[in-house]
Design an enzyme around this catalytic site. Structure first.
Site, PDB file in Angstrom:
ATOM      1  N   ASP A  98     -22.642  25.221  35.231  1.00  0.00           N
ATOM      2  CA  ASP A  98     -22.090  26.226  36.148  1.00  0.00           C
ATOM      3  C   ASP A  98     -20.799  26.879  35.685  1.00  0.00           C
ATOM      4  OD1 ASP A  98     -20.247  24.204  36.351  1.00  0.00           O
ATOM      5  OD2 ASP A  98     -20.683  23.684  38.434  1.00  0.00           O
ATOM      6  N   GLU A 120     -29.404  21.103  34.265  1.00  0.00           N
ATOM      7  CA  GLU A 120     -28.615  20.791  35.468  1.00  0.00           C
ATOM      8  C   GLU A 120     -28.725  21.951  36.475  1.00  0.00           C
ATOM      9  OE1 GLU A 120     -24.178  20.300  36.192  1.00  0.00           O
ATOM     10  OE2 GLU A 120     -24.671  18.281  35.523  1.00  0.00           O
ATOM     11  N   GLU A 134     -17.931  28.258  40.280  1.00  0.00           N
ATOM     12  CA  GLU A 134     -19.104  27.535  39.761  1.00  0.00           C
ATOM     13  C   GLU A 134     -20.347  27.705  40.631  1.00  0.00           C
ATOM     14  OE1 GLU A 134     -16.053  26.232  40.029  1.00  0.00           O
ATOM     15  OE2 GLU A 134     -15.477  25.860  37.938  1.00  0.00           O
ATOM     16  N   HIS A 210      -8.626  19.342  38.331  1.00  0.00           N
ATOM     17  CA  HIS A 210      -8.474  20.586  37.573  1.00  0.00           C
ATOM     18  C   HIS A 210      -9.084  21.824  38.226  1.00  0.00           C
ATOM     19  CE1 HIS A 210     -12.618  19.503  36.461  1.00  0.00           C
ATOM     20  NE2 HIS A 210     -12.794  20.802  36.321  1.00  0.00           N
ATOM     21  N   ARG A 212     -10.244  25.207  39.918  1.00  0.00           N
ATOM     22  CA  ARG A 212      -9.527  26.440  40.249  1.00  0.00           C
ATOM     23  C   ARG A 212      -9.263  26.580  41.742  1.00  0.00           C
ATOM     24  NH1 ARG A 212     -11.009  28.566  35.286  1.00  0.00           N
ATOM     25  NH2 ARG A 212      -9.790  30.356  34.598  1.00  0.00           N
ATOM     26  N   HIS A 243      -5.697  17.437  32.317  1.00  0.00           N
ATOM     27  CA  HIS A 243      -6.406  18.612  31.767  1.00  0.00           C
ATOM     28  C   HIS A 243      -5.393  19.520  31.074  1.00  0.00           C
ATOM     29  CE1 HIS A 243      -8.669  22.363  31.784  1.00  0.00           C
ATOM     30  NE2 HIS A 243      -9.754  21.727  32.217  1.00  0.00           N
TER      31      HIS A 243
HETATM   32  C1  UD1 Z   1     -13.624  25.194  33.145  1.00  0.00           C
HETATM   33  C2  UD1 Z   1     -14.802  25.601  34.041  1.00  0.00           C
HETATM   34  C3  UD1 Z   1     -15.022  24.551  35.124  1.00  0.00           C
HETATM   35  C4  UD1 Z   1     -15.142  23.157  34.540  1.00  0.00           C
HETATM   36  C5  UD1 Z   1     -13.956  22.882  33.637  1.00  0.00           C
HETATM   37  C6  UD1 Z   1     -14.141  21.560  32.949  1.00  0.00           C
HETATM   38  C7  UD1 Z   1     -15.105  28.005  34.425  1.00  0.00           C
HETATM   39  C8  UD1 Z   1     -14.724  29.178  35.229  1.00  0.00           C
HETATM   40  N1  UD1 Z   1     -14.486  26.858  34.711  1.00  0.00           N
HETATM   41  O1  UD1 Z   1     -12.465  25.227  33.962  1.00  0.00           O
HETATM   42  O2  UD1 Z   1     -16.213  24.855  35.811  1.00  0.00           O
HETATM   43  O3  UD1 Z   1     -15.161  22.232  35.587  1.00  0.00           O
HETATM   44  O4  UD1 Z   1     -13.855  23.902  32.629  1.00  0.00           O
HETATM   45  O5  UD1 Z   1     -12.964  21.052  32.463  1.00  0.00           O
HETATM   46  O6  UD1 Z   1     -15.936  28.119  33.559  1.00  0.00           O
HETATM   47  N2  UD1 Z   1      -7.135  24.766  27.788  1.00  0.00           N
HETATM   48  C9  UD1 Z   1      -6.642  24.404  26.578  1.00  0.00           C
HETATM   49  N3  UD1 Z   1      -7.420  23.665  25.732  1.00  0.00           N
HETATM   50  C10 UD1 Z   1      -8.665  23.264  26.059  1.00  0.00           C
HETATM   51  C11 UD1 Z   1      -9.174  23.613  27.313  1.00  0.00           C
HETATM   52  C12 UD1 Z   1      -8.406  24.381  28.167  1.00  0.00           C
HETATM   53  O7  UD1 Z   1      -5.513  24.740  26.237  1.00  0.00           O
HETATM   54  O8  UD1 Z   1      -9.316  22.582  25.260  1.00  0.00           O
HETATM   55  C13 UD1 Z   1      -6.308  25.566  28.714  1.00  0.00           C
HETATM   56  C14 UD1 Z   1      -6.204  27.057  28.283  1.00  0.00           C
HETATM   57  O9  UD1 Z   1      -4.920  27.518  28.559  1.00  0.00           O
HETATM   58  C15 UD1 Z   1      -7.217  27.730  29.218  1.00  0.00           C
HETATM   59  C16 UD1 Z   1      -7.032  26.890  30.490  1.00  0.00           C
HETATM   60  O10 UD1 Z   1      -6.870  25.559  30.014  1.00  0.00           O
HETATM   61  O11 UD1 Z   1      -6.937  29.095  29.410  1.00  0.00           O
HETATM   62  C17 UD1 Z   1      -8.148  26.954  31.488  1.00  0.00           C
HETATM   63  O12 UD1 Z   1      -9.415  26.786  30.862  1.00  0.00           O
HETATM   64  P1  UD1 Z   1     -10.740  27.413  31.571  1.00  0.00           P
HETATM   65  O13 UD1 Z   1     -11.929  27.058  30.749  1.00  0.00           O
HETATM   66  O14 UD1 Z   1     -10.513  28.820  31.879  1.00  0.00           O
HETATM   67  O15 UD1 Z   1     -10.769  26.690  32.982  1.00  0.00           O
HETATM   68  P2  UD1 Z   1     -11.000  25.183  33.381  1.00  0.00           P
HETATM   69  O16 UD1 Z   1     -10.155  24.870  34.545  1.00  0.00           O
HETATM   70  O17 UD1 Z   1     -10.924  24.335  32.167  1.00  0.00           O
HETATM   71  N1  UDP Z   2     -13.714  13.527  30.406  1.00  0.00           N
HETATM   72  C1  UDP Z   2     -13.208  13.181  29.162  1.00  0.00           C
HETATM   73  N2  UDP Z   2     -11.858  13.014  29.019  1.00  0.00           N
HETATM   74  C2  UDP Z   2     -10.996  13.187  30.048  1.00  0.00           C
HETATM   75  C3  UDP Z   2     -11.508  13.558  31.308  1.00  0.00           C
HETATM   76  C4  UDP Z   2     -12.886  13.736  31.452  1.00  0.00           C
HETATM   77  O1  UDP Z   2     -13.959  12.993  28.207  1.00  0.00           O
HETATM   78  O2  UDP Z   2      -9.794  13.024  29.845  1.00  0.00           O
HETATM   79  C5  UDP Z   2     -15.173  13.703  30.539  1.00  0.00           C
HETATM   80  C6  UDP Z   2     -15.790  12.983  31.723  1.00  0.00           C
HETATM   81  O3  UDP Z   2     -16.112  11.652  31.416  1.00  0.00           O
HETATM   82  C7  UDP Z   2     -17.015  13.846  31.985  1.00  0.00           C
HETATM   83  C8  UDP Z   2     -16.523  15.243  31.651  1.00  0.00           C
HETATM   84  O4  UDP Z   2     -15.406  15.071  30.785  1.00  0.00           O
HETATM   85  O5  UDP Z   2     -18.073  13.525  31.100  1.00  0.00           O
HETATM   86  C9  UDP Z   2     -16.128  15.946  32.906  1.00  0.00           C
HETATM   87  O6  UDP Z   2     -15.380  17.047  32.601  1.00  0.00           O
HETATM   88  P1  UDP Z   2     -14.455  17.778  33.655  1.00  0.00           P
HETATM   89  O7  UDP Z   2     -14.019  16.847  34.710  1.00  0.00           O
HETATM   90  O8  UDP Z   2     -13.414  18.489  32.860  1.00  0.00           O
HETATM   91  O9  UDP Z   2     -15.429  18.903  34.237  1.00  0.00           O
HETATM   92  P2  UDP Z   2     -16.430  18.971  35.476  1.00  0.00           P
HETATM   93  O10 UDP Z   2     -17.406  17.850  35.346  1.00  0.00           O
HETATM   94  O11 UDP Z   2     -15.616  18.912  36.714  1.00  0.00           O
HETATM   95  O12 UDP Z   2     -17.066  20.310  35.332  1.00  0.00           O
END
Ligand code: UD1
Ligand code: UDP
Length: 382
Positions: A98, A120, A134, A210, A212, A243
């Protein structure tokens, strides 16, 4: 006969964890020529998962920006994927879950008139702003997809309720396949702080947050509640892998820096995370994936959200919705920390999300759909 070209596309940590065992399974099938494309919506958090599962993508769009917006993620994915899809022209694109990568990838495949398989599929809250964005991403992909790999029978029913009848396979969730490869009793954490924790005599609470829709007031309330729980229960130890989102980092450090018994750590490698959950007392999270993993490990989960698209473990009694309000979160956590009966009622292993064979079923279903096999997979738990 030519091999079937199947391209997996994913971009964030949770998609990678849940697609990794499927990429491996596709690689084992003689009839399939697999391709793997990452958008890198996440960079570091994605690369960590690729490393653990030894995945080497054929294409990497490298789109991540600091504080990226939904529009930039979606448009950069769409633009980048057009070239990749034209170059390979796969028979099937597989997307997961999602995220914005999921939605944009399904749309990009549709624009090239390439069939889409949604891994999924069928999870719903029916509230388009929760989880945001999502819920809508997943719903729109359901409209585009030709094959729907629904983890549970309830997910299948959700799709049927939307008028989707064809191409649904109930497979279990691939996250359970992944979990089977990572958890070991003799696991050593890379982080010395985690090896040194006394899991027997302390109550280790694993926290992640984490989403939004929790940015702002809900996240402030959640963090205040967690801090109050630690202060009220001297046996509690909070382990919180934060995160990398700057919004979350700022909020977590502002609330917890300098607090005793709160271990703020970098995002953990996925095997570290799974083994930490296997040893902890309980989990408090707004994550989707943790709601599926912790019940399989027999750990109670308090969900820091108003609703969940994963009701199966709530019904099985191992997950409870604690919401995003301070007093309710503190009350729910206190109950689990001080009432052994309440704790034991929730701390039992259940597997409503899978049996570790989801990837096999998905690969079988693909071959069946494309008439490369006459064996329709036996559904999970139906
Ligand atoms: C995204 C997904 C969310 C999912 C989550 C898992 C969307 C809209 N959201 O949200 O569904 O639950 O990932 O974690 O698709 N960043 C880093 N390094 C990384 C990852 C993120 O620096 O490896 C920082 C960056 O500044 C980035 C911000 O995190 O802009 C947000 O990342 P983004 O993918 O937009 O949103 P998530 O909250 O991670
Ligand atoms: N996870 C990880 N390291 C972390 C936190 C989460 O490997 O520090 C793994 C977790 O076990 C799961 C996945 O990341 O498999 C979930 O990701 P996240 O919570 O970021 O996203 P969501 O499932 O909410 O979309």
């Amino acid at each position: 006969m030519d091999k079937l070209k199947v391209m997996t596309i994913f971009g964030t940590r949770p998609e990678a964890v849940k697609m990794a065992p499927l990429v491996q399974e596709l690689g084992r099938r003689e009839e399939i020529q697999p391709y793997c494309c990452v958008t890198a919506q996440h960079r570091q958090m994605l690369d960590g998962v690729l490393e653990i599962f030894h995945l080497h993508p054929d294409f990497d769009l490298d789109i991540m920006e600091q504080r990226q917006t939904l529009s930039t993620i979606t448009s950069k994915c769409l633009m980048g994927l057009e070239d990749v899809l034209k170059q390979v022209h796969p028979d099937l694109v597989l997307v997961h879950g999602d995220t914005s990568t999921t939605f944009a990838s399904a749309l990009a495949a549709y624009y090239q008139q390439i069939a889409v398989g949604h891994v999924e599929a069928g999870l719903r809250t029916w509230d388009k702003y929760s989880p945001f964005p999502e819920e809508m991403n997943r719903t729109l992909v359901g409209r585009i997809a030709d094959l729907h790999f629904a983890p549970t029978p309830a997910n299948r029913k959700n799709l049927e309720r939307e008028g989707i009848r064809k191409g649904i396979y109930v497979t279990g969730n691939t996250v359970i396949d992944a979990l089977r490869t990572t958890v070991r009793p003799d696991f050593q954490f890379a982080e010395p702080e985690l090896n040194d924790l006394d899991y027997e005599n302390r109550k280790v609470i694993v926290v992640t947050c984490h989403r939004r829709e929790n940015y702002g007031r809900p996240m402030e309330d959640i963090m205040d509640a967690l801090a109050d729980i630690v202060k009220a229960f001297p046996e509690a130890e909070l382990v919180y892998p934060v995160h990398l989102s700057p919004v979350v980092q700022e909020c977590a450090h502002r609330h917890f820096d300098g607090m005793e018994r709160v271990h703020l750590v970098q995002p953990l490698a996925v095997d570290e995370m799974h083994n930490l959950m296997a040893r902890c007392y309980m989990v408090m999270t707004d994550s989707g994936g943790l709601q599926e993993e912790a019940p399989a490990l027999g750990k109670p989960v308090l969900v820091l959200r108003r609703e969940t698209e994963r009701p199966e473990a709530v019904e099985a009694g191992t997950v409870a919705l604690a919401g995003v309000e301070h007093d309710i979160i503190v009350h729910e956590a206190a109950r689990l920390l001080e009432d052994p009966a309440a704790y034991h009622a929730m701390a039992h292993a259940v597997n409503p999300y899978g049996d570790g064979m989801a990837c096999r079923r998905i690969a079988d279903a693909i071959l069946y759909h494309f008439k490369r096999s006459d064996r329709r997979p036996v559904p999970f738990a139906e």
